[in-house]
Write a protein that holds these residues in place. Structure first.
Motif, PDB file in Angstrom:
ATOM      1  N   VAL A 119       0.701 -13.153   6.148  1.00  0.00           N
ATOM      2  CA  VAL A 119       1.170 -13.267   4.774  1.00  0.00           C
ATOM      3  C   VAL A 119       2.678 -13.453   4.788  1.00  0.00           C
ATOM      4  O   VAL A 119       3.388 -12.845   5.580  1.00  0.00           O
ATOM      5  N   GLY A 120       3.169 -14.328   3.905  1.00  0.00           N
ATOM      6  CA  GLY A 120       4.602 -14.596   3.889  1.00  0.00           C
ATOM      7  C   GLY A 120       5.218 -14.453   2.521  1.00  0.00           C
ATOM      8  O   GLY A 120       6.349 -14.860   2.293  1.00  0.00           O
ATOM      9  N   ASN A 121       4.477 -13.871   1.573  1.00  0.00           N
ATOM     10  CA  ASN A 121       5.050 -13.674   0.241  1.00  0.00           C
ATOM     11  C   ASN A 121       4.656 -12.297  -0.279  1.00  0.00           C
ATOM     12  O   ASN A 121       3.995 -11.529   0.405  1.00  0.00           O
ATOM     13  N   SER A 122       5.057 -11.988  -1.494  1.00  0.00           N
ATOM     14  CA  SER A 122       4.869 -10.620  -1.995  1.00  0.00           C
ATOM     15  C   SER A 122       3.967 -10.552  -3.215  1.00  0.00           C
ATOM     16  O   SER A 122       4.048  -9.615  -3.994  1.00  0.00           O
ATOM     17  N   ALA A 123       3.082 -11.519  -3.418  1.00  0.00           N
ATOM     18  CA  ALA A 123       2.205 -11.494  -4.591  1.00  0.00           C
ATOM     19  C   ALA A 123       1.205 -10.352  -4.471  1.00  0.00           C
ATOM     20  O   ALA A 123       1.466  -9.223  -4.889  1.00  0.00           O
ATOM     21  N   ALA A 124       0.027 -10.632  -3.909  1.00  0.00           N
ATOM     22  CA  ALA A 124      -0.963  -9.568  -3.716  1.00  0.00           C
ATOM     23  C   ALA A 124      -0.464  -8.535  -2.721  1.00  0.00           C
ATOM     24  O   ALA A 124      -0.838  -7.359  -2.782  1.00  0.00           O
ATOM     25  N   THR A 125       0.420  -8.951  -1.800  1.00  0.00           N
ATOM     26  CA  THR A 125       0.936  -8.030  -0.788  1.00  0.00           C
ATOM     27  C   THR A 125       1.725  -6.898  -1.427  1.00  0.00           C
ATOM     28  O   THR A 125       1.741  -5.783  -0.904  1.00  0.00           O
ATOM     29  N   GLY A 126       2.375  -7.173  -2.560  1.00  0.00           N
ATOM     30  CA  GLY A 126       3.130  -6.127  -3.235  1.00  0.00           C
ATOM     31  C   GLY A 126       2.245  -4.972  -3.662  1.00  0.00           C
ATOM     32  O   GLY A 126       2.623  -3.796  -3.544  1.00  0.00           O
ATOM     33  N   VAL A 127       1.044  -5.285  -4.154  1.00  0.00           N
ATOM     34  CA  VAL A 127       0.096  -4.242  -4.542  1.00  0.00           C
ATOM     35  C   VAL A 127      -0.355  -3.464  -3.307  1.00  0.00           C
ATOM     36  O   VAL A 127      -0.469  -2.233  -3.335  1.00  0.00           O
ATOM     37  N   ILE A 128      -0.602  -4.173  -2.204  1.00  0.00           N
ATOM     38  CA  ILE A 128      -1.008  -3.518  -0.956  1.00  0.00           C
ATOM     39  C   ILE A 128       0.059  -2.528  -0.502  1.00  0.00           C
ATOM     40  O   ILE A 128      -0.234  -1.384  -0.143  1.00  0.00           O
ATOM     41  N   LEU A 129       1.316  -2.949  -0.519  1.00  0.00           N
ATOM     42  CA  LEU A 129       2.406  -2.073  -0.085  1.00  0.00           C
ATOM     43  C   LEU A 129       2.533  -0.850  -0.993  1.00  0.00           C
ATOM     44  O   LEU A 129       2.774   0.264  -0.517  1.00  0.00           O
ATOM     45  N   SER A 130       2.396  -1.048  -2.302  1.00  0.00           N
ATOM     46  CA  SER A 130       2.518   0.072  -3.250  1.00  0.00           C
ATOM     47  C   SER A 130       1.460   1.120  -2.986  1.00  0.00           C
ATOM     48  O   SER A 130       1.737   2.332  -3.010  1.00  0.00           O
ATOM     49  N   LEU A 131       0.226   0.683  -2.741  1.00  0.00           N
ATOM     50  CA  LEU A 131      -0.857   1.627  -2.477  1.00  0.00           C
ATOM     51  C   LEU A 131      -0.703   2.280  -1.108  1.00  0.00           C
ATOM     52  O   LEU A 131      -0.922   3.480  -0.952  1.00  0.00           O
ATOM     53  N   ALA A 132      -0.308   1.482  -0.109  1.00  0.00           N
ATOM     54  CA  ALA A 132      -0.146   2.020   1.247  1.00  0.00           C
ATOM     55  C   ALA A 132       0.954   3.074   1.304  1.00  0.00           C
ATOM     56  O   ALA A 132       0.845   4.066   2.034  1.00  0.00           O
ATOM     57  N   CYS A 133       2.010   2.851   0.533  1.00  0.00           N
ATOM     58  CA  CYS A 133       3.153   3.778   0.544  1.00  0.00           C
ATOM     59  C   CYS A 133       2.911   5.029  -0.288  1.00  0.00           C
ATOM     60  O   CYS A 133       3.707   5.974  -0.236  1.00  0.00           O
ATOM     61  N   GLY A 134       1.847   5.035  -1.072  1.00  0.00           N
ATOM     62  CA  GLY A 134       1.534   6.227  -1.848  1.00  0.00           C
ATOM     63  C   GLY A 134       2.203   6.317  -3.198  1.00  0.00           C
ATOM     64  O   GLY A 134       2.197   7.388  -3.813  1.00  0.00           O
ATOM     65  N   VAL A 135       2.768   5.212  -3.702  1.00  0.00           N
ATOM     66  CA  VAL A 135       3.430   5.263  -5.012  1.00  0.00           C
ATOM     67  C   VAL A 135       2.534   4.723  -6.118  1.00  0.00           C
ATOM     68  O   VAL A 135       2.815   4.928  -7.304  1.00  0.00           O
ATOM     69  N   GLY A 136       1.454   4.017  -5.760  1.00  0.00           N
ATOM     70  CA  GLY A 136       0.536   3.498  -6.772  1.00  0.00           C
ATOM     71  C   GLY A 136      -0.626   4.441  -6.966  1.00  0.00           C
ATOM     72  O   GLY A 136      -1.586   4.430  -6.189  1.00  0.00           O
ATOM     73  N   THR A 137      -0.563   5.299  -7.972  1.00  0.00           N
ATOM     74  CA  THR A 137      -1.607   6.310  -8.154  1.00  0.00           C
ATOM     75  C   THR A 137      -2.246   6.289  -9.538  1.00  0.00           C
ATOM     76  O   THR A 137      -3.239   6.974  -9.755  1.00  0.00           O
ATOM     77  N   LEU A 138      -1.705   5.510 -10.481  1.00  0.00           N
ATOM     78  CA  LEU A 138      -2.294   5.426 -11.813  1.00  0.00           C
ATOM     79  C   LEU A 138      -2.267   3.978 -12.273  1.00  0.00           C
ATOM     80  O   LEU A 138      -1.268   3.272 -12.097  1.00  0.00           O
ATOM     81  N   GLN A 139      -3.361   3.536 -12.886  1.00  0.00           N
ATOM     82  CA  GLN A 139      -3.515   2.140 -13.279  1.00  0.00           C
ATOM     83  C   GLN A 139      -4.082   2.074 -14.703  1.00  0.00           C
ATOM     84  O   GLN A 139      -5.010   2.796 -15.038  1.00  0.00           O
ATOM     85  N   SER A 140      -3.500   1.172 -15.530  1.00  0.00           N
ATOM     86  CA  SER A 140      -3.958   1.078 -16.914  1.00  0.00           C
ATOM     87  C   SER A 140      -4.660  -0.237 -17.234  1.00  0.00           C
ATOM     88  O   SER A 140      -5.114  -0.436 -18.350  1.00  0.00           O
ATOM     89  N   HIS A 141      -4.750  -1.154 -16.261  1.00  0.00           N
ATOM     90  CA  HIS A 141      -5.484  -2.398 -16.492  1.00  0.00           C
ATOM     91  C   HIS A 141      -6.993  -2.147 -16.443  1.00  0.00           C
ATOM     92  O   HIS A 141      -7.459  -1.134 -15.920  1.00  0.00           O
ATOM     93  N   ASP A 142      -7.757  -3.096 -16.952  1.00  0.00           N
ATOM     94  CA  ASP A 142      -9.207  -3.017 -16.912  1.00  0.00           C
ATOM     95  C   ASP A 142      -9.681  -3.273 -15.490  1.00  0.00           C
ATOM     96  O   ASP A 142      -9.395  -4.315 -14.905  1.00  0.00           O
ATOM     97  N   ALA A 143     -10.425  -2.345 -14.933  1.00  0.00           N
ATOM     98  CA  ALA A 143     -10.878  -2.453 -13.546  1.00  0.00           C
ATOM     99  C   ALA A 143     -11.877  -3.584 -13.347  1.00  0.00           C
ATOM    100  O   ALA A 143     -12.084  -4.044 -12.221  1.00  0.00           O
TER     101      ALA A 143
END
Length: 344
Positions: free
Chosen positions: A112-136
């Motif tokens: 991967v060479g960009n930060s689109a979907a990878t940004g979400v991966i990094l947020s979850l891996a780092c432990g900062v993504g813990t609450l979500q308000s979008h429709d699953a």
């Protein structure tokens, strides 16, 4: 060939109902509905103070599409500029991918060479993504990098082949969610499952459980956001004092990305998850004339499932951005920089 973005106008409110927004250039308009020349818009904005220029952008973009932000606005202007050179003397082709993710199959699965979907991966891996308000249940707007590249190349070839009969630029779309979408909640859960089994150790800023709660209560979301924002800010300052500059930067980056992708009120790329807009976008991809440019992301067509693809994406992100060897997942292409270059 100009690689634009689906968010330039693929979700435009210019077309209502169940009719698809066509892949064509949609001009920006003034207050009385007249088309605006891209050069005149740029000249106007450059002559205004930044604050006033932003107000003008909001006004123009609002008439074009209620969902468009500065990113899509600038992409639209660029499309207009590039399109003005059509057949002078060469044909112009514009491709609009959605969020481009890691390579699925060839030449380097997981790269991967960009930060689109990878940004979400990094947020979850780092432990900062813990609450979500979008429709699953809403589809994740994503296209693997090799699919996007293939569609771009096919679009270029098609534009050259038919250039003599094209009065306007040839516009195509790159998306993998038309026939086999992955729900946003499933996308997130696949990431969490990977990092529960293979947690990152260096850039870990949470409890390590990699769990996400989903809520429609925006007051609950706001309270969580404010509390977490204070925690992240304090953590960043502590890391800077310890001269752990990479970690300090990583935690801020992961937090900013998660804020964009978790707040359902923000007008950014993920607003394309709105179901009506997804249906209109997807229906356009069924256009029979563009069937040859549709690469379907299904197990039958690619030999790769969404779960396998997301797992490879997580492994690639861990190796490339966190510099940690993935557990039980060997990325053959990531041995040395020379080895990667030889594969590419």
């Amino acid at each position: 060939m100009y690689v634009s973005t689906a968010y330039a106008n693929a979700h435009s409110d210019l077309v209502t109902g169940d009719v698809a927004t066509m892949e064509q250039l949609y001009p920006l308009r003034n207050a009385i509905g007249l088309s605006l020349d891209h050069a005149s818009v740029v000249e106007l904005l450059l002559g205004l103070p930044p604050a006033e220029a932003q107000l003008e952008v909001v006004a123009i973009a609002g008439r074009h599409s209620s969902q468009q932000n500065n990113y899509g606005f600038c992409k639209n202007l660029t499309e207009q500029l590039i399109g003005s050179y059509h057949l002078q003397p060469f044909p112009v082709c514009i491709n609009r991918p959605v969020g481009i993710g890691a390579v699925a199959k060839s030449p380097c699965p997981g790269y991967v060479g960009n930060s689109a979907a990878t940004g979400v991966i990094l947020s979850l891996a780092c432990g900062v993504g813990t609450l979500q308000s979008h429709d699953a249940e809403l589809p994740q707007p994503l296209v693997p990098g090799d699919m996007a590249a293939s569609i771009i190349l096919a679009s270029m070839a098609s534009a050259v082949e038919g250039c003599s009969c094209m009065e306007s630029p040839y516009v195509t779309h790159a998306c993998a969610m038309a026939r086999h979408p992955v729900p946003f909640g499933e996308f997130v859960e696949h990431i969490c499952k990977y990092f529960r089994d293979d947690p990152c150790t260096v850039f870990q800023f949470g409890d390590g459980n990699c769990d996400v709660r989903w809520t429609k209560d925006m007051s609950e979301y706001d309270r969580w956001r404010d509390t977490e924002n204070d925690r992240i800010k304090q953590l960043n300052e502590e890391l800077l004092e310890l001269e752990q500059f990479k970690s300090a930067n990583m935690v801020l980056t992961a937090w900013k990305v998660w804020l964009m992708y978790s707040d359902s009120r923000l007008l950014m790329g993920s607003t394309i998850l709105d179901d009506s807009k997804v249906q209109r976008l997807v229906s356009n991809l069924e256009d029979k004339e563009k069937e040859s440019l549709m690469l379907r992301f299904t197990l039958e067509d690619t030999g790769v499932t969404w779960s396998q693809y997301i797992r490879a994406s997580c492994a690639g992100a861990k190796q490339l951005y966190m510099h940690e060897e993935p557990k039980n997942y060997r990325l053959e292409w990531y041995r040395t920089q020379e080895g990667l270059q030889s594969r590419l």
